[in-house]
Design a protein around this motif. Structure first.
Motif, mmCIF file in Angstrom:
data_model
loop_
_atom_site.group_PDB
_atom_site.id
_atom_site.type_symbol
_atom_site.label_atom_id
_atom_site.label_comp_id
_atom_site.label_asym_id
_atom_site.label_seq_id
_atom_site.Cartn_x
_atom_site.Cartn_y
_atom_site.Cartn_z
ATOM 1 N N VAL A 107 -8.417 -11.401 12.341
ATOM 2 C CA VAL A 107 -9.072 -10.183 11.884
ATOM 3 C C VAL A 107 -9.460 -10.409 10.430
ATOM 4 N N ARG A 108 -10.747 -10.273 10.128
ATOM 5 C CA ARG A 108 -11.245 -10.537 8.778
ATOM 6 C C ARG A 108 -11.520 -9.238 8.028
ATOM 7 N N LEU A 109 -11.204 -9.259 6.756
ATOM 8 C CA LEU A 109 -11.459 -8.130 5.868
ATOM 9 C C LEU A 109 -12.421 -8.561 4.771
ATOM 10 N N GLU A 110 -13.121 -7.598 4.201
ATOM 11 C CA GLU A 110 -13.948 -7.837 3.028
ATOM 12 C C GLU A 110 -13.245 -7.246 1.813
ATOM 13 N N GLY A 111 -13.466 -7.851 0.655
ATOM 14 C CA GLY A 111 -12.789 -7.397 -0.551
ATOM 15 C C GLY A 111 -13.071 -5.943 -0.890
ATOM 16 N N ARG A 112 -14.260 -5.452 -0.529
ATOM 17 C CA ARG A 112 -14.641 -4.081 -0.868
ATOM 18 C C ARG A 112 -14.550 -3.147 0.339
ATOM 19 N N ILE A 113 -13.708 -3.455 1.279
ATOM 20 C CA ILE A 113 -13.572 -2.638 2.483
ATOM 21 C C ILE A 113 -13.082 -1.235 2.127
ATOM 22 N N GLY A 114 -13.641 -0.226 2.790
ATOM 23 C CA GLY A 114 -13.232 1.154 2.555
ATOM 24 C C GLY A 114 -11.948 1.493 3.292
ATOM 25 N N ASP A 115 -11.338 2.600 2.899
ATOM 26 C CA ASP A 115 -10.057 3.002 3.490
ATOM 27 C C ASP A 115 -10.168 3.211 4.997
ATOM 28 N N HIS A 116 -11.232 3.880 5.441
ATOM 29 C CA HIS A 116 -11.381 4.161 6.876
ATOM 30 C C HIS A 116 -11.509 2.861 7.671
ATOM 31 N N ASP A 117 -12.349 1.942 7.168
ATOM 32 C CA ASP A 117 -12.537 0.668 7.864
ATOM 33 C C ASP A 117 -11.252 -0.156 7.851
ATOM 34 N N LEU A 118 -10.508 -0.065 6.761
ATOM 35 C CA LEU A 118 -9.250 -0.810 6.690
ATOM 36 C C LEU A 118 -8.256 -0.282 7.720
ATOM 37 N N GLU A 119 -8.181 1.035 7.860
ATOM 38 C CA GLU A 119 -7.280 1.611 8.861
ATOM 39 C C GLU A 119 -7.676 1.165 10.264
ATOM 40 N N THR A 120 -8.983 1.062 10.507
ATOM 41 C CA THR A 120 -9.458 0.576 11.806
ATOM 42 C C THR A 120 -9.009 -0.863 12.036
ATOM 43 N N LYS A 121 -9.111 -1.703 11.001
ATOM 44 C CA LYS A 121 -8.682 -3.100 11.109
ATOM 45 C C LYS A 121 -7.175 -3.187 11.348
ATOM 46 N N ILE A 122 -6.412 -2.329 10.688
ATOM 47 C CA ILE A 122 -4.957 -2.337 10.870
ATOM 48 C C ILE A 122 -4.612 -1.989 12.315
ATOM 49 N N ARG A 123 -5.310 -1.007 12.884
ATOM 50 C CA ARG A 123 -5.069 -0.654 14.291
ATOM 51 C C ARG A 123 -5.427 -1.814 15.211
ATOM 52 N N GLN A 124 -6.478 -2.555 14.854
ATOM 53 C CA GLN A 124 -6.872 -3.719 15.650
ATOM 54 C C GLN A 124 -5.779 -4.784 15.616
ATOM 55 N N VAL A 125 -5.232 -5.041 14.429
ATOM 56 C CA VAL A 125 -4.145 -6.017 14.306
ATOM 57 C C VAL A 125 -2.935 -5.560 15.119
ATOM 58 N N LYS A 126 -2.614 -4.284 15.019
ATOM 59 C CA LYS A 126 -1.467 -3.735 15.754
ATOM 60 C C LYS A 126 -1.646 -3.918 17.259
ATOM 61 N N ARG A 127 -2.871 -3.690 17.748
ATOM 62 C CA ARG A 127 -3.136 -3.855 19.177
ATOM 63 C C ARG A 127 -2.949 -5.308 19.608
ATOM 64 N N LEU A 128 -3.463 -6.244 18.807
ATOM 65 C CA LEU A 128 -3.332 -7.662 19.139
ATOM 66 C C LEU A 128 -1.868 -8.094 19.129
ATOM 67 N N LEU A 129 -1.117 -7.607 18.154
ATOM 68 C CA LEU A 129 0.315 -7.913 18.112
ATOM 69 C C LEU A 129 1.012 -7.359 19.348
ATOM 70 N N GLY A 130 0.611 -6.148 19.751
ATOM 71 C CA GLY A 130 1.205 -5.532 20.929
ATOM 72 C C GLY A 130 0.928 -6.301 22.205
ATOM 73 N N GLU A 131 -0.168 -7.072 22.211
ATOM 74 C CA GLU A 131 -0.503 -7.902 23.367
ATOM 75 C C GLU A 131 0.227 -9.240 23.337
ATOM 76 N N GLY A 132 0.990 -9.475 22.264
ATOM 77 C CA GLY A 132 1.761 -10.705 22.170
ATOM 78 C C GLY A 132 1.103 -11.811 21.373
ATOM 79 N N SER A 133 -0.047 -11.539 20.758
ATOM 80 C CA SER A 133 -0.762 -12.566 20.003
ATOM 81 C C SER A 133 -0.303 -12.619 18.549
#
Length: 211
Positions: A107-133
Motif C-alpha cells: 500500500v503506497r502513500l504520498e507525502g501530502r496525503i489528506g486525512d480522509h485518504d490516509l484513513e482509507t489506506k489504513i482500512r485497506q492495510v487492515k483488510r489485507l492483514l485480516g486476510e493473512g497477508s
C-alpha cells in the motif's frame, strides 16, 4: 420466532433459507419428544402442546432428530442458531485463508496525503492483514520532499499506531530510493509491536545518489 412460507423456506432477516430443519407449524407429526432450551427432557407430548411451550417462551420449535420415533424437537431461537452457525463457518474460512496466505502486498502513500485518504489506506492495510497477508507500507517522496523524511515517518507512525492491535513490525521503516517503507505482518504471526522507532534507517551514499 422464525416465520416460514408455503414453500417451506424459513424467512430469516428477509432472506429465504433452504429448509434443513422443520420448524414450528411445519412439524406436522402428531407427537414429539421435547427438549427445552436448557437441554432438559420434557418427555413425549402432542406437537400442538410443544408449540404452545415454544410460543410462551418466545422461542421456536425445531425438529432436530426426525428419524427418531417420535421425532425429537428442541426449543431454541432458530434465527440466532442459524446466525451463529453462519458466523462460525465464516470465521473458519477466514482462519484457513490466514494459514495459507503469506503473500506480501503493498500500500503506497504520498507525502501530502489528506486525512480522509490516509484513513482509507489504513482500512485497506487492515483488510489485507485480516486476510493473512504481510503488507509493505511505503511513502513516496517527490522532488525536494526527500529532504524532509520526518513527513514520511509521521505517516508511517500514524499507520502503525492505528493498527497496533492487528499488526506486528516485521521490518522497521527504512529508505529504498525515494521510498520510505516498513513491512507489517499479521499479529498472529508473532510480530513485535508495530510502533516504529523515531528515526528511519539512514540512506546510504549510494541510495542518496540514486535518489
Amino acid at each position: 420466532m422464525v416465520p416460514s412460507n408455503s414453500d417451506g423456506l424459513f424467512i430469516w432477516r428477509g432472506v429465504g433459507i433452504p429448509r434443513d430443519y422443520r420448524v414450528n407449524d411445519r412439524i406436522r407429526i402428531a407427537e414429539v419428544r421435547l427438549i427445552d432450551e436448557a437441554g432438559k427432557q420434557l418427555g413425549v407430548m402432542p406437537t400442538r402442546q410443544a408449540l404452545i411451550f415454544a410460543q410462551e417462551r418466545g422461542l421456536d420449535l425445531v425438529e432436530v432428530a426426525p428419524g427418531s420415533r417420535p421425532p425429537v424437537c428442541r426449543l431454541m431461537d432458530y434465527g440466532k442458531f442459524r446466525y451463529e452457525a453462519t458466523r462460525r463457518e465464516r470465521e473458519a474460512r477466514k482462519a484457513q485463508r490466514s494459514k495459507t496466505t503469506n503473500e506480501l502486498r503493498e500500500v503506497r502513500l504520498e507525502g501530502r496525503i489528506g486525512d480522509h485518504d490516509l484513513e482509507t489506506k489504513i482500512r485497506q492495510v487492515k483488510r489485507l492483514l485480516g486476510e493473512g497477508s504481510k503488507v509493505r507500507v511505503s511513502v513516496r517522496f517527490r522532488g525536494r520532499e526527500i529532504t524532509h523524511p520526518e513527513i514520511g515517518m509521521a505517516l508511517l507512525r500514524r499507520v502503525a499506531e492505528s493498527l497496533v492491535e492487528d499488526a506486528g513490525m516485521e521490518k522497521a521503516p527504512s529508505f529504498e530510493g525515494r521510498f520510505l517503507a516498513m513491512i507489517l505482518a499479521p499479529i498472529s504471526t508473532g510480530g513485535k509491536s508495530s510502533k516504529p522507532k523515531d528515526e528511519p534507517a539512514q540512506q546510504t551514499e549510494k541510495e542518496k545518489t540514486r535518489a
